[in-house]
Design a protein around this motif. Sequence first.
Motif, PDB file in Angstrom:
ATOM      1  N   ASN A 107      10.577 -48.332   5.313  1.00  0.00           N
ATOM      2  CA  ASN A 107       9.797 -48.754   4.152  1.00  0.00           C
ATOM      3  C   ASN A 107       8.509 -47.967   3.927  1.00  0.00           C
ATOM      4  O   ASN A 107       7.550 -48.498   3.373  1.00  0.00           O
ATOM      5  CB  ASN A 107       9.510 -50.260   4.197  1.00  0.00           C
ATOM      6  CG  ASN A 107       9.311 -50.821   2.804  1.00  0.00           C
ATOM      7  OD1 ASN A 107       9.917 -50.356   1.849  1.00  0.00           O
ATOM      8  ND2 ASN A 107       8.452 -51.810   2.687  1.00  0.00           N
ATOM      9  N   SER A 108       8.467 -46.698   4.359  1.00  0.00           N
ATOM     10  CA  SER A 108       7.322 -45.864   3.998  1.00  0.00           C
ATOM     11  C   SER A 108       7.353 -45.682   2.488  1.00  0.00           C
ATOM     12  O   SER A 108       8.426 -45.630   1.881  1.00  0.00           O
ATOM     13  CB  SER A 108       7.410 -44.489   4.668  1.00  0.00           C
ATOM     14  OG  SER A 108       7.184 -44.602   6.054  1.00  0.00           O
ATOM     15  N   GLN A 109       6.175 -45.582   1.895  1.00  0.00           N
ATOM     16  CA  GLN A 109       6.082 -45.418   0.448  1.00  0.00           C
ATOM     17  C   GLN A 109       5.180 -44.240   0.128  1.00  0.00           C
ATOM     18  O   GLN A 109       4.151 -44.031   0.783  1.00  0.00           O
ATOM     19  CB  GLN A 109       5.566 -46.695  -0.211  1.00  0.00           C
ATOM     20  CG  GLN A 109       6.520 -47.847  -0.030  1.00  0.00           C
ATOM     21  CD  GLN A 109       6.026 -49.134  -0.671  1.00  0.00           C
ATOM     22  OE1 GLN A 109       4.870 -49.273  -1.030  1.00  0.00           O
ATOM     23  NE2 GLN A 109       6.933 -50.086  -0.818  1.00  0.00           N
ATOM     24  N   PHE A 110       5.576 -43.483  -0.907  1.00  0.00           N
ATOM     25  CA  PHE A 110       4.872 -42.264  -1.299  1.00  0.00           C
ATOM     26  C   PHE A 110       4.583 -42.289  -2.796  1.00  0.00           C
ATOM     27  O   PHE A 110       5.364 -42.832  -3.578  1.00  0.00           O
ATOM     28  CB  PHE A 110       5.734 -41.030  -0.975  1.00  0.00           C
ATOM     29  CG  PHE A 110       6.146 -40.938   0.458  1.00  0.00           C
ATOM     30  CD1 PHE A 110       5.363 -40.267   1.380  1.00  0.00           C
ATOM     31  CD2 PHE A 110       7.319 -41.527   0.903  1.00  0.00           C
ATOM     32  CE1 PHE A 110       5.731 -40.183   2.719  1.00  0.00           C
ATOM     33  CE2 PHE A 110       7.706 -41.456   2.235  1.00  0.00           C
ATOM     34  CZ  PHE A 110       6.913 -40.780   3.148  1.00  0.00           C
ATOM     35  N   SER A 111       3.502 -41.635  -3.193  1.00  0.00           N
ATOM     36  CA  SER A 111       3.148 -41.536  -4.605  1.00  0.00           C
ATOM     37  C   SER A 111       4.128 -40.618  -5.332  1.00  0.00           C
ATOM     38  O   SER A 111       4.420 -39.515  -4.863  1.00  0.00           O
ATOM     39  CB  SER A 111       1.732 -40.958  -4.739  1.00  0.00           C
ATOM     40  OG  SER A 111       1.491 -40.556  -6.070  1.00  0.00           O
ATOM     41  N   ALA A 112       4.604 -41.072  -6.493  1.00  0.00           N
ATOM     42  CA  ALA A 112       5.490 -40.243  -7.310  1.00  0.00           C
ATOM     43  C   ALA A 112       4.710 -39.130  -8.002  1.00  0.00           C
ATOM     44  O   ALA A 112       5.299 -38.177  -8.498  1.00  0.00           O
ATOM     45  CB  ALA A 112       6.211 -41.107  -8.342  1.00  0.00           C
ATOM     46  N   ALA A 113       3.380 -39.229  -8.020  1.00  0.00           N
ATOM     47  CA  ALA A 113       2.553 -38.215  -8.680  1.00  0.00           C
ATOM     48  C   ALA A 113       2.237 -37.032  -7.774  1.00  0.00           C
ATOM     49  O   ALA A 113       2.235 -35.886  -8.219  1.00  0.00           O
ATOM     50  CB  ALA A 113       1.249 -38.844  -9.178  1.00  0.00           C
ATOM     51  N   ASP A 114       1.980 -37.307  -6.475  1.00  0.00           N
ATOM     52  CA  ASP A 114       1.585 -36.206  -5.595  1.00  0.00           C
ATOM     53  C   ASP A 114       2.225 -36.241  -4.206  1.00  0.00           C
ATOM     54  O   ASP A 114       1.934 -35.406  -3.361  1.00  0.00           O
ATOM     55  CB  ASP A 114       0.064 -36.146  -5.464  1.00  0.00           C
ATOM     56  CG  ASP A 114      -0.545 -37.400  -4.835  1.00  0.00           C
ATOM     57  OD1 ASP A 114       0.203 -38.251  -4.307  1.00  0.00           O
ATOM     58  OD2 ASP A 114      -1.784 -37.530  -4.889  1.00  0.00           O
ATOM     59  N   GLY A 115       3.103 -37.192  -3.945  1.00  0.00           N
ATOM     60  CA  GLY A 115       3.802 -37.269  -2.662  1.00  0.00           C
ATOM     61  C   GLY A 115       2.984 -37.858  -1.527  1.00  0.00           C
ATOM     62  O   GLY A 115       3.463 -37.937  -0.402  1.00  0.00           O
ATOM     63  N   SER A 116       1.740 -38.276  -1.804  1.00  0.00           N
ATOM     64  CA  SER A 116       0.886 -38.807  -0.743  1.00  0.00           C
ATOM     65  C   SER A 116       1.415 -40.146  -0.228  1.00  0.00           C
ATOM     66  O   SER A 116       2.104 -40.874  -0.937  1.00  0.00           O
ATOM     67  CB  SER A 116      -0.553 -38.967  -1.244  1.00  0.00           C
ATOM     68  OG  SER A 116      -0.603 -39.906  -2.304  1.00  0.00           O
ATOM     69  N   VAL A 117       1.066 -40.443   1.015  1.00  0.00           N
ATOM     70  CA  VAL A 117       1.495 -41.692   1.639  1.00  0.00           C
ATOM     71  C   VAL A 117       0.738 -42.854   1.002  1.00  0.00           C
ATOM     72  O   VAL A 117      -0.486 -42.843   0.923  1.00  0.00           O
ATOM     73  CB  VAL A 117       1.246 -41.676   3.166  1.00  0.00           C
ATOM     74  CG1 VAL A 117       1.615 -43.010   3.794  1.00  0.00           C
ATOM     75  CG2 VAL A 117       2.013 -40.551   3.828  1.00  0.00           C
ATOM     76  N   GLN A 118       1.471 -43.850   0.541  1.00  0.00           N
ATOM     77  CA  GLN A 118       0.887 -45.064  -0.009  1.00  0.00           C
ATOM     78  C   GLN A 118       0.972 -46.208   0.991  1.00  0.00           C
ATOM     79  O   GLN A 118       0.159 -47.105   0.972  1.00  0.00           O
ATOM     80  CB  GLN A 118       1.591 -45.461  -1.312  1.00  0.00           C
ATOM     81  CG  GLN A 118       1.538 -44.380  -2.379  1.00  0.00           C
ATOM     82  CD  GLN A 118       0.106 -44.042  -2.781  1.00  0.00           C
ATOM     83  OE1 GLN A 118      -0.604 -44.886  -3.279  1.00  0.00           O
ATOM     84  NE2 GLN A 118      -0.309 -42.815  -2.545  1.00  0.00           N
ATOM     85  N   LYS A 119       2.011 -46.163   1.853  1.00  0.00           N
ATOM     86  CA  LYS A 119       2.210 -47.194   2.869  1.00  0.00           C
ATOM     87  C   LYS A 119       3.008 -46.568   4.015  1.00  0.00           C
ATOM     88  O   LYS A 119       4.000 -45.882   3.772  1.00  0.00           O
ATOM     89  CB  LYS A 119       2.979 -48.372   2.260  1.00  0.00           C
ATOM     90  CG  LYS A 119       3.274 -49.492   3.239  1.00  0.00           C
ATOM     91  CD  LYS A 119       4.010 -50.629   2.541  1.00  0.00           C
ATOM     92  CE  LYS A 119       4.458 -51.643   3.554  1.00  0.00           C
ATOM     93  NZ  LYS A 119       5.897 -51.727   3.650  1.00  0.00           N
ATOM     94  N   GLY A 120       2.564 -46.777   5.237  1.00  0.00           N
ATOM     95  CA  GLY A 120       3.224 -46.239   6.412  1.00  0.00           C
ATOM     96  C   GLY A 120       4.456 -47.033   6.795  1.00  0.00           C
ATOM     97  O   GLY A 120       4.821 -47.966   6.098  1.00  0.00           O
ATOM     98  N   PRO A 121       5.105 -46.554   7.827  1.00  0.00           N
ATOM     99  CA  PRO A 121       4.570 -45.849   8.973  1.00  0.00           C
ATOM    100  C   PRO A 121       4.397 -44.335   8.806  1.00  0.00           C
ATOM    101  O   PRO A 121       3.793 -43.700   9.651  1.00  0.00           O
ATOM    102  CB  PRO A 121       5.570 -46.146  10.084  1.00  0.00           C
ATOM    103  CG  PRO A 121       6.864 -46.366   9.381  1.00  0.00           C
ATOM    104  CD  PRO A 121       6.495 -46.992   8.066  1.00  0.00           C
ATOM    105  N   ALA A 122       4.909 -43.718   7.755  1.00  0.00           N
ATOM    106  CA  ALA A 122       4.700 -42.275   7.566  1.00  0.00           C
ATOM    107  C   ALA A 122       3.201 -42.009   7.475  1.00  0.00           C
ATOM    108  O   ALA A 122       2.444 -42.818   6.928  1.00  0.00           O
ATOM    109  CB  ALA A 122       5.396 -41.793   6.303  1.00  0.00           C
ATOM    110  N   THR A 123       2.778 -40.870   8.018  1.00  0.00           N
ATOM    111  CA  THR A 123       1.366 -40.484   7.949  1.00  0.00           C
ATOM    112  C   THR A 123       1.160 -39.184   7.188  1.00  0.00           C
ATOM    113  O   THR A 123       0.027 -38.842   6.863  1.00  0.00           O
ATOM    114  CB  THR A 123       0.766 -40.343   9.364  1.00  0.00           C
ATOM    115  OG1 THR A 123       1.502 -39.340  10.086  1.00  0.00           O
ATOM    116  CG2 THR A 123       0.815 -41.650  10.128  1.00  0.00           C
ATOM    117  N   GLN A 124       2.228 -38.464   6.909  1.00  0.00           N
ATOM    118  CA  GLN A 124       2.148 -37.189   6.203  1.00  0.00           C
ATOM    119  C   GLN A 124       2.805 -37.310   4.833  1.00  0.00           C
ATOM    120  O   GLN A 124       3.812 -38.018   4.689  1.00  0.00           O
ATOM    121  CB  GLN A 124       2.867 -36.085   6.995  1.00  0.00           C
ATOM    122  CG  GLN A 124       2.268 -35.826   8.361  1.00  0.00           C
ATOM    123  CD  GLN A 124       0.864 -35.277   8.256  1.00  0.00           C
ATOM    124  OE1 GLN A 124       0.593 -34.370   7.493  1.00  0.00           O
ATOM    125  NE2 GLN A 124      -0.058 -35.859   9.019  1.00  0.00           N
TER     126      GLN A 124
END
Length: 141
Positions: A107-124
């Motif tokens: 359930n890691s979540q990333f921004s559709a605009a720039d790929g940044s992490v919105q919610k972990g566990p991903a950190t990159q």
Amino acid sequence: MTSESLQPISAPSRRTVVAAVGVAGIAVALTACGSEDEPSSESADAGTVLAKTSDIPEGGGKVFAAQGVVVTQPEAGTYKAFSSKCTHQGCAVKGIANNVITCPCHNSQFSAADGSVQKGPATQPLAAAEITVDGDSITLA
């Protein structure tokens, strides 16, 4: 042979094994990248028309598994592309809604605009991919 000349063989520690695997992974990654003189295997899909602009919903997106990319439209007429491989453990991202790209594994979540992490566990962040938009065609660059 005497018992003094026989030394017990110990197994490598977990740390040694993990370090060796990490070094091997870096070597494979560097080899896969190639040099400027060698064509990259990643460019094999370059020039591939991925979709029509109408196929990518505003605030959403679409995963192109064969090419390993996800294309999003964070705002009307703006198209972005990222690697579809989650930076946490490499699972393929699946859902794109409300400008959020979600990985189904943890359930890691990333921004559709720039790929940044919105919610972990991903950190990159997700790695950006190059696309071009020509008329109503979206092409992998």
